[in-house]
Scaffold this motif. Structure first.
Motif, PDB file in Angstrom:
ATOM      1  N   ILE A  75       1.966   9.352 -17.188  1.00  0.00           N
ATOM      2  CA  ILE A  75       1.044   8.075 -16.510  1.00  0.00           C
ATOM      3  C   ILE A  75       2.281   7.104 -15.759  1.00  0.00           C
ATOM      4  CG2 ILE A  75      -0.425   6.167 -16.540  1.00  0.00           C
ATOM      5  CD1 ILE A  75      -2.171   7.770 -18.627  1.00  0.00           C
ATOM      6  N   ALA A  76       3.033   6.791 -16.847  1.00  0.00           N
ATOM      7  CA  ALA A  76       4.196   5.692 -16.433  1.00  0.00           C
ATOM      8  C   ALA A  76       5.252   6.354 -15.331  1.00  0.00           C
ATOM      9  CB  ALA A  76       4.786   5.327 -17.713  1.00  0.00           C
ATOM     10  N   PHE A  77       5.384   7.709 -15.520  1.00  0.00           N
ATOM     11  CA  PHE A  77       6.132   8.195 -14.317  1.00  0.00           C
ATOM     12  C   PHE A  77       5.588   8.124 -13.200  1.00  0.00           C
ATOM     13  CE2 PHE A  77       7.128  12.283 -12.210  1.00  0.00           C
ATOM     14  CZ  PHE A  77       8.752  12.230 -11.944  1.00  0.00           C
ATOM     15  N   PHE A  78       4.383   8.593 -12.979  1.00  0.00           N
ATOM     16  CA  PHE A  78       3.701   8.720 -11.404  1.00  0.00           C
ATOM     17  C   PHE A  78       3.389   7.135 -11.184  1.00  0.00           C
ATOM     18  CE2 PHE A  78       2.776  13.174 -12.804  1.00  0.00           C
ATOM     19  CZ  PHE A  78       3.467  13.655 -11.656  1.00  0.00           C
ATOM     20  N   GLY A  79       3.218   6.103 -12.208  1.00  0.00           N
ATOM     21  CA  GLY A  79       2.943   4.693 -11.750  1.00  0.00           C
ATOM     22  C   GLY A  79       4.097   4.167 -11.223  1.00  0.00           C
ATOM     23  N   CYS A  80       5.226   4.610 -11.634  1.00  0.00           N
ATOM     24  CA  CYS A  80       6.557   3.843 -11.461  1.00  0.00           C
ATOM     25  C   CYS A  80       6.722   4.430  -9.807  1.00  0.00           C
ATOM     26  CB  CYS A  80       7.520   4.197 -12.374  1.00  0.00           C
ATOM     27  SG  CYS A  80       7.580   3.558 -13.871  1.00  0.00           S
ATOM     28  N   ILE A  81       6.708   5.742  -9.594  1.00  0.00           N
ATOM     29  CA  ILE A  81       6.624   6.203  -8.218  1.00  0.00           C
ATOM     30  C   ILE A  81       5.856   5.451  -7.022  1.00  0.00           C
ATOM     31  CG2 ILE A  81       6.567   8.073  -6.926  1.00  0.00           C
ATOM     32  CD1 ILE A  81       7.219   9.876  -9.140  1.00  0.00           C
ATOM     33  N   PHE A  82       4.556   5.304  -7.846  1.00  0.00           N
ATOM     34  CA  PHE A  82       3.452   4.727  -6.909  1.00  0.00           C
ATOM     35  C   PHE A  82       3.922   3.289  -6.442  1.00  0.00           C
ATOM     36  CE2 PHE A  82      -0.098   2.099  -6.350  1.00  0.00           C
ATOM     37  CZ  PHE A  82      -0.837   2.694  -5.362  1.00  0.00           C
ATOM     38  N   PHE A  83       4.375   2.443  -7.540  1.00  0.00           N
ATOM     39  CA  PHE A  83       4.605   1.105  -7.138  1.00  0.00           C
ATOM     40  C   PHE A  83       6.170   0.806  -6.612  1.00  0.00           C
ATOM     41  CE2 PHE A  83       1.240   0.478  -9.881  1.00  0.00           C
ATOM     42  CZ  PHE A  83       0.359  -0.505  -9.253  1.00  0.00           C
ATOM     43  N   PHE A  84       6.831   1.858  -6.808  1.00  0.00           N
ATOM     44  CA  PHE A  84       8.089   1.765  -6.085  1.00  0.00           C
ATOM     45  C   PHE A  84       8.068   1.877  -4.572  1.00  0.00           C
ATOM     46  CE2 PHE A  84      12.020   3.863  -4.311  1.00  0.00           C
ATOM     47  CZ  PHE A  84      12.780   2.998  -5.124  1.00  0.00           C
ATOM     48  N   VAL A  85       6.990   2.853  -4.211  1.00  0.00           N
ATOM     49  CA  VAL A  85       6.703   2.978  -2.697  1.00  0.00           C
ATOM     50  C   VAL A  85       5.950   1.653  -2.262  1.00  0.00           C
ATOM     51  CG1 VAL A  85       5.322   4.133  -1.082  1.00  0.00           C
ATOM     52  CG2 VAL A  85       6.632   5.266  -2.914  1.00  0.00           C
ATOM     53  N   VAL A  86       5.083   1.073  -3.161  1.00  0.00           N
ATOM     54  CA  VAL A  86       4.403  -0.205  -2.787  1.00  0.00           C
ATOM     55  C   VAL A  86       5.509  -1.305  -2.495  1.00  0.00           C
ATOM     56  CG1 VAL A  86       2.748  -1.951  -3.368  1.00  0.00           C
ATOM     57  CG2 VAL A  86       2.285   0.453  -3.838  1.00  0.00           C
ATOM     58  N   ASP A  87       6.313  -1.307  -3.466  1.00  0.00           N
ATOM     59  CA  ASP A  87       7.410  -2.505  -3.207  1.00  0.00           C
ATOM     60  C   ASP A  87       8.331  -2.332  -1.987  1.00  0.00           C
ATOM     61  OD1 ASP A  87       6.699  -3.549  -5.526  1.00  0.00           O
ATOM     62  OD2 ASP A  87       8.165  -2.619  -6.880  1.00  0.00           O
ATOM     63  N   LEU A  88       8.524  -0.939  -1.503  1.00  0.00           N
ATOM     64  CA  LEU A  88       9.349  -0.503  -0.587  1.00  0.00           C
ATOM     65  C   LEU A  88       8.647  -1.097   0.636  1.00  0.00           C
ATOM     66  CD1 LEU A  88      11.777   0.788   0.413  1.00  0.00           C
ATOM     67  CD2 LEU A  88      10.580   2.895   0.455  1.00  0.00           C
ATOM     68  N   TYR A  89       7.408  -1.009   0.738  1.00  0.00           N
ATOM     69  CA  TYR A  89       6.612  -1.152   2.024  1.00  0.00           C
ATOM     70  C   TYR A  89       5.810  -2.759   1.956  1.00  0.00           C
ATOM     71  CZ  TYR A  89       7.590   3.273   3.718  1.00  0.00           C
ATOM     72  OH  TYR A  89       8.573   4.467   4.226  1.00  0.00           O
ATOM     73  N   PHE A  90       6.163  -3.390   0.880  1.00  0.00           N
ATOM     74  CA  PHE A  90       5.417  -4.480   0.779  1.00  0.00           C
ATOM     75  C   PHE A  90       5.756  -5.656   1.947  1.00  0.00           C
ATOM     76  CE2 PHE A  90       4.431  -8.683  -1.409  1.00  0.00           C
ATOM     77  CZ  PHE A  90       3.134  -8.405  -1.912  1.00  0.00           C
ATOM     78  N   GLN A  91       6.811  -5.563   2.336  1.00  0.00           N
ATOM     79  CA  GLN A  91       7.124  -6.554   3.528  1.00  0.00           C
ATOM     80  C   GLN A  91       6.456  -6.265   4.605  1.00  0.00           C
ATOM     81  OE1 GLN A  91       8.844  -9.250   2.941  1.00  0.00           O
ATOM     82  NE2 GLN A  91       9.614  -9.144   0.920  1.00  0.00           N
ATOM     83  N   GLN A  92       6.099  -4.870   4.781  1.00  0.00           N
ATOM     84  CA  GLN A  92       5.344  -4.637   6.200  1.00  0.00           C
ATOM     85  C   GLN A  92       4.020  -4.972   6.030  1.00  0.00           C
ATOM     86  OE1 GLN A  92       7.529  -3.509   8.635  1.00  0.00           O
ATOM     87  NE2 GLN A  92       9.170  -3.746   7.057  1.00  0.00           N
TER      88      GLN A  92
END
Length: 230
Positions: free
Chosen positions: A78-95
């Motif tokens: 769960i932590a593994f996939f959660g980190c990937i998901f929020f990593f993508v969210v952080d990447l596109y958060f400014q958009q």
């Protein structure tokens, strides 16, 4: 300002990969992502062992409790996939241009981080308790290092997820404060008038207007002027 709109003060701006990778939040996510791999990887690969030569079946090294191994693997995945998901969210958060969408993303990050911190706390207590009750046989001793690694990185994961939750809470508070500051400047109703200037000191006159200069009635025939006769 970073907290101008839930941590996206430059919403719509270009993504700088170097600056993004240097952000503390990105480093924390990468670190806890690695920790999750260590935990469930150690359990899957080395924590299922033979008790001895007389028992060929694979047993969970944590007091032969299958639930302990299953829980550690589940939380790690769960932590593994959660980190990937929020990593993508952080990447596109400014958009993300909508303030409401940014608010939802921050609240989701806050809730998930707090939930994962709790899961890792339970995993650490569960695995440590079962490990204390484990009788080390010759077969179990082969996976002892992996079991200790799973327990240790479960504890470290608690700290990192708590820090991530606190950072998300800080972003939410800053964004909420700035939103309140912006809405208090004008009336709530569309037809509400703009707030006036505050009253001055007592030295200022309370009259609305003064008579404009040069409004005296001009004489019909100023002195010294003769109307020419035609």
């Amino acid at each position: 300002m970073e907290g101008a709109s839930f941590g996206a003060g430059r919403a719509g701006g270009a993504i700088d990969p170097v600056d993004f990778l240097k952000q503390p939040q990105t480093l924390l996510r990468v670190t806890t992502w690695i920790f999750s791999i260590v935990v469930f990887g150690s359990i899957v690969n080395e924590c299922y062992v033979n008790k001895d030569s007389q028992h060929p079946e694979l047993l969970c090294i944590f007091n032969e409790n299958e639930s302990a191994c299953s829980y550690g693997i589940a939380v790690g995945v769960i932590a593994f996939f959660g980190c990937i998901f929020f990593f993508v969210v952080d990447l596109y958060f400014q958009q993300i241009s909508s303030v409401k969408d940014r608010k939802r993303a921050v609240l989701l990050d806050l809730g998930f981080s707090g939930f994962l911190a709790f899961l890792w706390f339970v995993a650490f207590c569960f695995l440590a308790n079962q490990w204390q009750r484990t009788t080390l046989t010759r077969g179990f001793s082969q996976g002892a290092d992996a079991a200790r690694a799973a327990i240790t990185f479960s504890f470290f994961s608690i700290i990192i997820w708590v820090v991530l939750a606190l950072r998300a809470l800080q972003r939410y508070r800053l964004g909420t404060d700035m939103s309140l500051f912006a809405t208090e400047q004008f009336g709530a109703e569309p037809s509400a008038s703009y707030p006036g200037y505050p009253g001055g000191s007592g030295a200022e006159s309370t009259e609305t207007y003064q008579s404009p200069p040069f409004t005296e009635t001009l004489e019909a025939n100023p002195k010294g002027y003769q109307v020419p006769a035609y």
